[in-house]
Scaffold this motif. Structure first.
Motif, mmCIF file in Angstrom:
data_model
loop_
_atom_site.group_PDB
_atom_site.id
_atom_site.type_symbol
_atom_site.label_atom_id
_atom_site.label_comp_id
_atom_site.label_asym_id
_atom_site.label_seq_id
_atom_site.Cartn_x
_atom_site.Cartn_y
_atom_site.Cartn_z
ATOM 1 N N PHE A 8 36.110 34.073 28.774
ATOM 2 C CA PHE A 8 34.850 33.525 29.284
ATOM 3 C C PHE A 8 35.020 32.044 29.624
ATOM 4 N N LEU A 9 35.601 31.266 28.686
ATOM 5 C CA LEU A 9 35.784 29.829 28.923
ATOM 6 C C LEU A 9 36.834 29.558 29.988
ATOM 7 N N LEU A 10 37.879 30.389 30.021
ATOM 8 C CA LEU A 10 38.902 30.223 31.054
ATOM 9 C C LEU A 10 38.312 30.444 32.447
ATOM 10 N N GLN A 11 37.504 31.501 32.582
ATOM 11 C CA GLN A 11 36.858 31.761 33.870
ATOM 12 C C GLN A 11 35.926 30.611 34.231
ATOM 13 N N TYR A 12 35.193 30.095 33.255
ATOM 14 C CA TYR A 12 34.264 29.001 33.535
ATOM 15 C C TYR A 12 35.027 27.731 33.928
ATOM 16 N N CYS A 13 36.179 27.485 33.288
ATOM 17 C CA CYS A 13 37.008 26.330 33.668
ATOM 18 C C CYS A 13 37.452 26.440 35.118
ATOM 19 N N ASP A 15 35.914 28.134 37.414
ATOM 20 C CA ASP A 15 34.726 28.044 38.273
ATOM 21 C C ASP A 15 34.316 26.601 38.538
ATOM 22 N N VAL A 16 34.455 25.725 37.549
ATOM 23 C CA VAL A 16 34.053 24.331 37.749
ATOM 24 C C VAL A 16 35.207 23.464 38.226
ATOM 25 N N SER A 17 36.397 24.044 38.337
ATOM 26 C CA SER A 17 37.561 23.296 38.807
ATOM 27 C C SER A 17 37.387 22.935 40.275
ATOM 28 N N SER A 20 40.823 24.807 42.229
ATOM 29 C CA SER A 20 41.036 26.254 42.291
ATOM 30 C C SER A 20 39.787 27.002 41.853
ATOM 31 N N VAL A 21 38.839 27.083 42.754
ATOM 32 C CA VAL A 21 37.553 27.691 42.423
ATOM 33 C C VAL A 21 37.723 29.167 42.062
ATOM 34 N N ASN A 22 38.490 29.924 42.798
ATOM 35 C CA ASN A 22 38.697 31.336 42.491
ATOM 36 C C ASN A 22 40.065 31.571 41.856
ATOM 37 N N PHE A 24 40.988 31.950 38.734
ATOM 38 C CA PHE A 24 41.011 32.981 37.690
ATOM 39 C C PHE A 24 41.153 34.364 38.310
ATOM 40 N N ALA A 25 40.379 34.645 39.342
ATOM 41 C CA ALA A 25 40.448 35.960 40.000
ATOM 42 C C ALA A 25 41.813 36.170 40.648
ATOM 43 N N ARG A 26 42.362 35.121 41.252
ATOM 44 C CA ARG A 26 43.679 35.258 41.887
ATOM 45 C C ARG A 26 44.774 35.519 40.856
ATOM 46 N N VAL A 27 44.729 34.809 39.740
ATOM 47 C CA VAL A 27 45.725 35.019 38.688
ATOM 48 C C VAL A 27 45.605 36.421 38.119
#
Length: 117
Positions: A8-13, A15-17, A20-22, A24-27
């Protein structure tokens, strides 16, 4: 629960980066195909901790973007709340009043107040 909070926190990081906005999804698509990004939520027993972490990440994001973080206003509001609680707990406490009222008159004179402080 720990893994869910971490993701959850990794995805949020991500998202606010700003870079690299997406990310998390790419990784995750690379590591675990076919991955579709969905909205993750913190575990039910850690919602408050998740909100605190999100607040810290949001503050960092606003600071990195050069947006006004209103720290002075937030500090003043917090100080006002703390002082109100102090007044309610301390000055309205019967034990404090009785301790300062030396002549047991039921009224607190300015001399008794100054001496009691």
């Amino acid at each position: 629960n720990d893994v869910l909070m971490f993701l959850f926190l990794l995805q949020y990081c991500f998202d606010v980066s700003m870079e690299s906005v997406n990310g998390f999804a790419r990784v995750m698509q690379k590591l675990c195909p076919p991955f579709q990004k969905g909205e993750l939520f913190p575990p039910l027993n850690a919602v408050h901790a998740g909100a605190v972490c999100m607040g810290l990440l949001d503050r960092g994001h606003r600071t990195a973007k050069g947006q006004d973080t209103f720290l002075a206003m937030e500090a003043a509001e917090f100080n006002e709340v703390v002082m109100t609680r102090l007044e309610e707990k301390f000055f309205l406490s019967p034990k404090i009043f009785e301790g300062m009222d030396e002549d047991q008159s039921g009224e607190l004179s300015i001399d008794e107040f100054v001496e009691g402080m």
